[in-house]
Design an enzyme around this catalytic site. Structure first.
Site, PDB file in Angstrom:
ATOM      1  N   GLU B  60       0.812  -1.223   0.000  1.00 48.87           N
ATOM      2  CA  GLU B  60       0.000   0.000   0.000  1.00 48.87           C
ATOM      3  C   GLU B  60       0.845   1.273   0.000  1.00 48.87           C
ATOM      4  OE1 GLU B  60      -0.675  -2.630   1.918  1.00 48.87           O
ATOM      5  OE2 GLU B  60      -2.618  -3.322   1.186  1.00 48.87           O
ATOM      6  N   HIS B 129     -11.724  -4.183   8.575  1.00 53.02           N
ATOM      7  CA  HIS B 129     -12.158  -4.015   7.180  1.00 53.02           C
ATOM      8  C   HIS B 129     -13.425  -3.160   7.098  1.00 53.02           C
ATOM      9  CE1 HIS B 129      -9.509  -7.489   6.806  1.00 53.02           C
ATOM     10  NE2 HIS B 129      -9.505  -7.339   5.497  1.00 53.02           N
TER      11      HIS B 129
END
Lengths: 344, 328
Positions: B60, B129
């Site tokens: 990321e 999440h």
């Protein structure tokens, strides 16, 4: 004071190998740039000591060969015609070697509107986007993932540019380093990862932070070319970076080059240097100083006379004198413009 | 008009821009043959190939850095962070690099990048999440933060974000991807920093973001039957914020309810409340400004626990009704 006649072990053979490519004028210019960097750094330290600048600075005295050797191997121009540079907090030398204006750099260091970043960036963030110098980075390894994007962009735009990203030994232990080298490798991006190993990440000595002999060994883990060079031999750095640039232009992907060097000054202004001995610093100064070595080489090979070598040091000091005068005559940024430049 | 889902509207926006502008490319995890974890980029690799729809390793920070470097050198990258939670792994690049290079370099560089990411709970994906972290980015000078609530806004705001010369954090919502709405086929832009009055009403101003706009509209339908008319306002761009329509609305209704999914403390609602309280609307307030937002806990897994962590339609009905009946 004349400089000691000490050469790097490989200097003469590299000189003969590279003379045809570089030529005496280029060699002289490289030496003058090294002097200019040192003079810039020494003046920066003095200006700070005299209370004429505020903030902090990271001096690269002792590391001039890496900056000059690497930059000399790149195409320094604007737009698609030039290569790209990304560098780090100890970055004055890289910018000067890349060809930045000494006046605008000094003005930036002194926080003036005429500086490269209009006094908003300061010592740690000097950039000159017009000459494809995408800036120094105050975050360790901060520029390394950005190089991946530059490499991708070069590939997508189909130019033959190369991105040189310079970082320190400390950066090689950041997670971002791993992500970036892997991505650059899998996509065969035209990037030169140049690790300037000056032996200490602030106070952390290399042997305590790494359990490998050379940082360049890590290249094998990414499937890319890796090598370690004497970073205090300007021609050794030049040769390694030139070859890496050629590989990158040939589509052979990135390289990891480790340049072994040493900083004479502390990490920044507040460093008492309790982590190393005076003798160690003196040993590097006496026996491996990059300017001393390169000067000795050029004198021995007859490219310059001893007097010319001395003259260059004086010339560099004059360049810095003019830059300080320019900066001191420059206006501070206008307070009314404080919000300027946040958004495009 | 033709209906598209929120995900389809985003995809159409991406496709149309990529067809006309070779400087635009997509980069992220599993966005190629997989089509993205929520299917937003499905099929785009077939049309544009792997050179412009770039699957990355799980990196990321690398994705964010790649967007920055490409944006600095003439491209308009659109990155995807698979779940908004994972943007925590990109924070250094976004906060210390993307947001700052322009200012730090004296206004001489630009970073025209978009980073798309789905936030929000409601899918049983639990604590790592399901987060709504938009306000972290609102707090960073140099970033723009966009949060579309409808398919129409999703397409129009995405196109504007792509052509904005600044780094834009583009926050989508997982539960919205399948919602449908009218979307013109022709490319169009909705300007950033343009707050939208979604529904007019005279009793209570409800300022809502993302999926809370949908829930607030449902609450407004229910309350209309009781004679309480909600005025629903969607800032759409959280930063830079266009607060004028909010202040105008509160001057009209005298009552403000702010609804978002993110945790209340330190959330965007605090900023809205402060803008109202610090404006001429203060004199028009007939009741204290109210906030309805996520509980100060990680998103739990159990369905009922999860549902009760963030505002639902019935909570908005309850709060708005109470507020309509409150007076100093």
């Amino acid at each position: 004071m004349t400089m000691k006649d000490v050469l790097s072990p490989t200097a003469l053979s590299l000189y003969h190998e590279l003379l045809e490519t570089l030529g005496p004028e280029a060699l002289k210019k490289m030496l003058l740039t090294m002097h200019t960097i040192r003079a810039f750094e020494e003046r920066a330290e003095q200006l700070y000591a005299e209370g004429r600048v505020h903030g902090t600075m990271h001096l690269s005295i002792g590391q001039e060969a890496t900056a000059v050797g690497a930059s000399s191997a790149m195409i320094r121009s604007s737009g698609d015609a030039g290569d790209y540079l990304l560098n780090h907090h100890r970055g004055h030398g890289h910018c000067l070697a890349w060809g930045s204006s000494v006046d605008k750099m000094m003005a930036e260091f002194m926080g003036k509107e005429t500086g490269y970043c209009r006094g908003r960036g300061g010592s740690m963030h000097i950039a000159d986007v017009d000459s494809n110098n995408l800036g120094a980075n105050g975050i360790v390894a901060g520029g390394v993932p950005i190089a991946v994007g530059v490499g991708l962009s070069i590939k997508m735009r189909g130019t033959s540019q190369v991105c040189l990203v310079i970082f320190g030994d400390g950066a090689a232990n950041e997670g971002a380093f791993h992500e970036a080298l892997n991505m650059a490798s899998i996509w065969k991006l035209p990037i030169i990862f140049l690790c300037e190993n000056n032996q200490y990440a602030m106070s952390m000595p290399y042997p305590k932070a790494f359990n490998i002999e050379k940082i360049s060994q890590r290249a094998a883990g990414y499937g890319i070319h890796g090598e370690t060079v004497d970073g205090n031999d300007v021609l050794a750095v030049y040769k390694a970076v030139s070859e890496a640039a050629q590989r990158a232009r040939n589509g052979e992907g990135p390289s990891l080059i480790e340049s072994i060097t040493y900083r004479y000054k502390g990490h920044s202004k507040s460093d008492k240097q309790a982590y190393r001995t005076r003798e160690e610093v003196q040993d590097w100064r006496d026996n491996r100083d990059p300017i001393m070595r390169f000067n000795a080489l050029l004198v021995r090979t007859g490219v310059i006379t001893e007097a010319e070598g001395e003259g260059m040091r004086e010339q560099a000091v004059e360049i810095i004198d003019r830059a300080v005068a320019f900066s001191e005559a420059s206006p501070d940024p206008d307070l009314k413009m404080i919000m300027d430049g946040v958004y495009a | 008009m033709r209906e598209l889902s929120y995900a389809e509207a985003l995809r159409e926006g991406l496709r149309q821009m990529m067809e006309t502008d070779p400087s635009i490319f997509l980069i992220g995890e599993d966005i190629g043959v997989y089509g993205g974890a929520f299917g937003v980029t499905a099929g785009l690799i077939d049309q544009f190939g792997g050179q412009r729809v770039i699957d990355t390793p799980i990196s990321e920070a690398g994705i964010a850095g790649a967007c920055i470097g490409a944006a600095l050198t003439g491209m308009r990258p659109v990155g995807e962070i698979q779940f908004m939670d994972f943007v925590t792994l990109s924070m250094e690049q976004l906060v210390l690099q993307a947001a700052k290079v322009r200012f730090m370099f004296g206004g001489k560089a630009k970073v025209p990048m978009v980073l798309r990411m789905p936030g929000g709970s409601g899918t049983g994906a639990a604590a790592q999440h399901s987060e709504s972290l938009e306000n972290w980015f609102v707090h960073v000078p140099g970033l723009k933060v966009v949060m579309p609530a409808t398919p129409y806004d999703a397409k129009g705001l995405l196109i504007s974000a792509i052509y904005d010369d600044n780094p834009v954090i583009f926050v989508e919502h997982k539960l919205l991807y399948k919602t449908k709405g009218d979307v013109p086929e022709k490319p169009y832009r909705i300007p950033l920093s343009q707050t939208h009055v979604v529904r007019q009403g005279q009793h209570v101003t409800v300022i809502a973001t993302s999926i809370m706009v949908t829930r607030a509209l449902a609450a407004a339908d229910a309350l209309a039957k009781e004679g309480i008319e909600l005025e629903i306002i969607d800032p759409r761009t959280l930063k830079p914020l266009d607060d004028a329509p909010i202040i105008e609305s509160v001057k009209k209704t005298g009552r403000a309810l702010i609804v978002h999914e993110a945790v209340e403390i330190g959330g965007f609602g605090g900023e809205i409340a402060a803008r109202i309280a610090g404006s001429e609307a203060f004199d028009y307030l007939e009741a204290p400004i109210r906030r309805l937002a996520g509980l100060d806990i990680p998103i739990p897994y159990n369905r009922e626990l999860e549902r009760n962590t963030v505002p639902q339609i019935e909570n908005i009905i309850h709060e708005a009704r109470k507020l309509a009946q409150t007076a100093y």
